[in-house]
Design an enzyme around this catalytic site. Structure first.
Site, PDB file in Angstrom:
ATOM      1  N   HIS B  69       0.863  -1.323   0.115  1.00  0.00           N
ATOM      2  CA  HIS B  69      -0.155  -0.101  -0.021  1.00  0.00           C
ATOM      3  C   HIS B  69       0.936   1.234  -0.003  1.00  0.00           C
ATOM      4  O   HIS B  69       0.535   2.321  -0.151  1.00  0.00           O
ATOM      5  CB  HIS B  69      -1.019  -0.012   1.017  1.00  0.00           C
ATOM      6  N   GLY B 115       0.389  -6.313  -2.062  1.00  0.00           N
ATOM      7  CA  GLY B 115      -0.824  -5.735  -1.555  1.00  0.00           C
ATOM      8  C   GLY B 115      -1.546  -6.554  -0.585  1.00  0.00           C
ATOM      9  O   GLY B 115      -2.495  -6.183   0.029  1.00  0.00           O
ATOM     10  N   ASP B 146       4.935  -2.944   9.887  1.00  0.00           N
ATOM     11  CA  ASP B 146       4.936  -3.609  11.225  1.00  0.00           C
ATOM     12  C   ASP B 146       3.345  -4.600  11.538  1.00  0.00           C
ATOM     13  O   ASP B 146       3.479  -5.741  12.009  1.00  0.00           O
ATOM     14  CB  ASP B 146       4.995  -2.873  12.522  1.00  0.00           C
ATOM     15  N   GLY B 147       2.567  -4.141  10.902  1.00  0.00           N
ATOM     16  CA  GLY B 147       1.214  -4.708  10.920  1.00  0.00           C
ATOM     17  C   GLY B 147       1.377  -6.135  10.240  1.00  0.00           C
ATOM     18  O   GLY B 147       0.828  -7.233  10.827  1.00  0.00           O
ATOM     19  N   ASN B 176       5.592   1.752  12.480  1.00  0.00           N
ATOM     20  CA  ASN B 176       5.155   3.015  12.488  1.00  0.00           C
ATOM     21  C   ASN B 176       3.904   2.930  13.354  1.00  0.00           C
ATOM     22  O   ASN B 176       3.162   3.889  13.572  1.00  0.00           O
ATOM     23  CB  ASN B 176       4.560   3.697  11.252  1.00  0.00           C
ATOM     24  N   ARG B 308       1.517 -39.665  -9.814  1.00  0.00           N
ATOM     25  CA  ARG B 308       2.469 -38.800  -8.926  1.00  0.00           C
ATOM     26  C   ARG B 308       3.854 -39.262  -9.171  1.00  0.00           C
ATOM     27  O   ARG B 308       4.739 -38.583  -9.029  1.00  0.00           O
ATOM     28  CB  ARG B 308       2.135 -38.707  -7.563  1.00  0.00           C
ATOM     29  N   GLU B 356       3.365 -24.097   3.258  1.00  0.00           N
ATOM     30  CA  GLU B 356       2.908 -24.056   1.895  1.00  0.00           C
ATOM     31  C   GLU B 356       3.015 -22.600   1.300  1.00  0.00           C
ATOM     32  O   GLU B 356       3.233 -22.364   0.200  1.00  0.00           O
ATOM     33  CB  GLU B 356       1.594 -24.728   1.750  1.00  0.00           C
ATOM     34  N   ASP B 413      -6.959 -42.356   4.259  1.00  0.00           N
ATOM     35  CA  ASP B 413      -6.357 -41.172   5.190  1.00  0.00           C
ATOM     36  C   ASP B 413      -7.517 -40.015   5.698  1.00  0.00           C
ATOM     37  O   ASP B 413      -7.288 -39.413   6.674  1.00  0.00           O
ATOM     38  CB  ASP B 413      -5.250 -40.458   4.603  1.00  0.00           C
TER      39      ASP B 413
END
Lengths: 608, 608
Positions: B69, B115, B146-147, B176, B308, B356, B413
């Site tokens: 931002h 963003g 910081d946020g 800040n 896989r 992840e 599973d």
């Protein structure tokens, strides 16, 4: 027999059960059960307080198995505590059994589904918060793996617990050194975990996780520092069976029959001990009665209002008459308008800061204890909690999620702030209701529907103010829709939701002036979709359907309608078909083909 | 004029530009630009090395604005450095300008879109790793808020950076004190941030973020401890303008015209300094030439093989002949079969542990520097990185993601491990190709397609071994499909992908024995869908289409086909319509309506 001896025997029984049931099932994770057996035995049969006859007892301590692949250990604990018959554990992982491969609340003592790692501590924070809100002396214990501490969500939860001084929350980290495919990042370095939890504001105790007297001592310290407590326990994966102890390659691998025989030879026969006799009952406690104290007032709006603002008003109004309602927000409450609730009911408002995964996890924990949490952030940022939303569904969690600032209609902030995939994220969630109000009254009606619906509800809100369409008391039930324009001569139907309803109405006006009558449906219930009304409208208009939505093509309203209509109508789908950019709201609606003029063109383009 | 004076002047210019452009745009976040102006001035005009004429220079230090931002500050920096004309910054947030509300790589100096907070450090880790792989002396700087340190992903990235000793990575935290809606969790407590970064293995420097000599001193320490460096800078949000300094309520709020005049009165006129003269050029460096060294060999499979496993073989084979390829895995490489790559090419293998979000972020960073990362985990767990995948698309990132263990066919599973919403997650991602191979050869073909495609590709793989369908050299281009059964007498078409192709073939066999000929299409390219072949097949079979997929109803292959066919065919959609449970693979395929017998029944049920 001393208590120590008894607990050792119980731990051995847990190990034997875990090995037997995984070999019987032919799959599962025995070694992670063996590392945690001593920690769990001491917890269930000395430290925790619960009544094996009551799965839902506000007086009882709660337990979350964050390392869900240790499910066999959990079933063994329940069997030893007399909650389920011992014989039933051999049904592990069968289609007919509720003792699933990873815990789910099909088994009523399991409060939340686990198995996607790193989520349990957030849920624990939610449960511990609920216990505190209720004034219960009960505590919450979360058994975690060391591997899952690599998930950032663990540290979001750690922050929240420390921030709120949750001394009734205890994380037990089973540091067994081995992950699924490799040794963990810190292997047996307990100090590394301790330093992290300390830096995040926790009281930390390190312990040898196989020395029962030391474990009992560690547990005695829980909550004493006025902080949440982390027990960092050094353990051995596969502990008790020499040929699998501390070896890589034994994650998710049951013993073969002959290996089991060898293992049982080492562990000895099932030791004699009545574990049930060691269960400590909780001190009686009655939770305060929570519920609806009266009807929820709805606001009469007089001018253009953003649905996000009306949503905020409605949740605050609901909270004032329903003591079960809690609001959570990810540092955007002045945008989602949860600030209305926060101002009115601070004691049931939770600022989770910018940590959406933790927000959903805490909400699930609160729901476990009967609260009705509303969690809000931008629709774009709720994607951060997709895995948590998924697991919430498997937990049958009664949570409500609001995603604000949906679509390109937010304007200048650009694509990172636009929720354009949220419908595709929530529609597949089993049992989830997806609501998308087009005006302020609809937003209030959707909140009312959400509050009364048992299960997950997603509400999508819009940034700009939109015109009023509905009266104050209009109901917006799940599965409904509103037919806003209708005549006997309708030549097509326009299906819209949220911001695009206004574009659809404008298009209908323009088409009407040209002599083309069209039907307009506000499909505010994106899921379940009002298939009946849509099918009838398609049929009555010669099978010509335009769907217009502020969303990407896949997984939203357009595909829902296409699926519902399959074979019965032509569908023109107007949606955001490219990566959008910054601009003014109306400019973007136009640039990406969602505005009235595009709808008019779509209606005119149908094959006759 | 001393360097200190010059940097002060530059910082004032950055402040003035940021205020002006946000007031001109009528939206944006000026106060967060003002807090970071001094840190940024020192970084761009003294510490970092780059050549303003070269956006992509392997010799240059890289910069990631994680606090996206603060985009106006970034555009101001580029203007001061001579990269863009100063006048252009006043086009901020216009539809016609690439200077968007939050940075995107439409502007070529921006390497990744930001963003969605808390993602920049992971990308920074990826870029720093790429610089190290290339042997560059260049460094990577990430400017964070910081946020956003509340986001768990920050700590996943912190772990990874420390684990790999990335002393070429520097995080600058602009403390800040104020978030969007409230003060941050730790407000101005720099020690809280310092303790966390230290516990996560970083070298930490705290500094007053408005004292330029101190900032320069802090920067000099970067990398000296052989660890990644965190600069924790105490700053004031809105610094330099008295009536907005350190005040809550000024996030995301531009000054009104009269307020701007007052602010400019306080800041004085635009100070005279040629910032361009302070840009430090990098020492020349040529990155090693990376690319394809020869054809990628494909395996001739002789027996049933899991897709896989074939995927794992193919990525390893690719990596051996293409030095751009990197494999990342979230501690499941023995399940995704990335372990083949890890064993063959350890220097380009990255174990990210169970994190992840960070895995995808690192992949994006590697792609920025020209690598082709393949990141894999279970399809269920890739939902954890939904927001990161979304932002990767806005970064035009050339990454490949594999989700293994898709669907109920994983078996025992249980649902937490079943990817049943991954197609709905990836199909809306702008530009993403979604491939779902049905056999081993197809898996290898899909990897080849992914490697050669510029942009994001998702490959969905299956746990159980499946029969062979295709020859070794069969190509699997994006947008294609394979017609596996076809006759002139076909009465319906079955569209399947992955595991369900085998059920479809079995159903076709059974139907054939009953005298009903059906067409079978393997829609391995779920996106883009082979609409032409599907439309033709629907037409030639009287508009009777069965879609069968191991996925929830919404957002997957079924809706894609319904959308493509809208108005032209009946569609019966077989998919997982309830929350599944543990069981054997074939038992589950049958229980949830995906097996051959259900397909047979669907074909027989069509309206004639």
């Amino acid at each position: 027999m001393t208590k120590i001896e008894a607990l050792q025997r119980i731990a051995t029984r847990l190990r034997i059960h875990s090995l037997r049931m995984t070999t019987q099932a032919g799959s599962g994770h025995p070694t992670t059960c063996l590392s945690a057996a001593d920690l769990a035995a001491c917890l269930f049969f000395d430290e925790m307080r619960f009544d094996p006859r009551k799965a839902n007892d506000p007086a009882a301590d709660e337990f979350v198995l964050s390392k869900g692949h240790a499910a066999p250990l959990l079933w063994a604990l329940y069997a030893e505590a007399g909650i389920i018959p011992l014989a039933s554990v051999l049904d592990l992982r069968k289609f007919t059994s509720d003792l699933e491969g990873h815990p789910t609340p099909r088994m009523p003592w399991v409060k939340v589904a686990t198995g996607s790692l790193g989520q349990g501590l957030s849920v624990g924070v939610g449960i511990a918060l609920a216990q505190r809100l209720d004034g219960a002396k009960a505590r919450t214990f979360v058994l975690m793996g060391d591997g899952e501490c690599a998930e950032g969500q663990v540290w979001e939860a750690a922050n929240a617990a420390a921030r709120r001084g949750l001394c009734n929350l205890c994380a037990i980290v089973d540091v067994n050194r081995l992950g699924q495919s490799d040794p963990t990042m810190h292997e047996h370095d307990r100090r590394a975990y301790a330093a992290k939890f300390k830096a995040f504001g926790w009281d930390v105790v390190t312990v040898d996780g196989h020395r029962i007297p030391k474990i009992l001592e560690a547990y005695k310290r829980i909550g004493k520092a006025g902080k949440p407590t982390a027990i960092i326990a050094k353990t051995v994966k596969g502990k008790g069976v020499s040929f699998i102890e501390d070896l890589n390659g034994w994650h998710g691998r049951p013993l073969k029959t002959d290996e089991l025989a060898r293992a049982l030879g080492e562990l000895g026969c099932l030791p004699d001990v009545d574990a049930k006799a060691f269960v400590k009952k909780p001190r009686p406690f009655k939770a305060p009665r929570r519920g609806r104290q009266g009807p929820v007032p709805r606001t009469a709006y007089a001018e253009k209002t953003a649905t996000r603002l009306a949503y905020g008003n409605a949740v605050a109004a609901l909270g004032k008459v329903d003591s079960r309602v809690v609001a959570l927000d990810g540092d955007v409450k002045n945008s989602t308008y949860h600030d209305k609730f926060f101002a009115a009911i601070p004691e049931r408002s939770i600022q989770v800061y910018i940590a959406e995964q933790n927000m959903v996890g805490i909400a699930v924990g609160l729901a476990v204890k009967g609260f009705i949490p509303f969690a809000a952030t931008f629709a774009a940022f709720i994607t951060r909690a997709h895995d948590q939303v998924r697991m919430a569904a498997y937990s049958f969690a009664n949570i409500k999620v609001c995603g604000s600032h949906a679509g390109v209609s937010i304007g200048e902030d650009g694509p990172s702030q636009m929720g354009l995939e949220d419908l595709a994220m929530f529609r597949p969630v089993p049992g989830c209701v997806v609501l998308y109000p087009a005006d302020a009254s609809a937003a209030e009606g959707c909140v009312a529907t959400a509050a009364d619906h048992q299960g997950m509800v997603y509400i999508r809100t819009t940034r700009p103010a939109t015109a009023l369409l509905y009266g104050r008391d209009e109901p917006f039930p799940a599965g409904g829709s509103k037919v806003l324009r209708r005549s006997e001569r309708d030549e097509a139907v326009i299906i819209a939701a949220g911001i695009t309803v206004h574009e659809a109405l404008q298009a209908a006006g323009e088409l009407g002036r040209d002599g083309t009558a069209v039907r307009v449906i506000d499909a505010y219930s994106v899921q379940p979709l009002d298939v009946g009304t849509i099918l009838a409208a398609a049929k009555e208009t010669g099978g010509k359907v335009v769907v217009v939505e502020d969303h990407y093509p896949a997984g939203g309203l357009g595909e829902a309608v296409a699926e519902a209509l399959a074979g019965r109508a032509q569908v023109a789908h107007l949606c955001v078909r490219e990566l959008p950019r910054s601009g003014k709201p109306q400019e973007l609606l136009d640039a990406y083909g969602l505005s009235a003029q595009h709808i008019v063109a779509a209606v005119k383009s149908f094959r006759r």
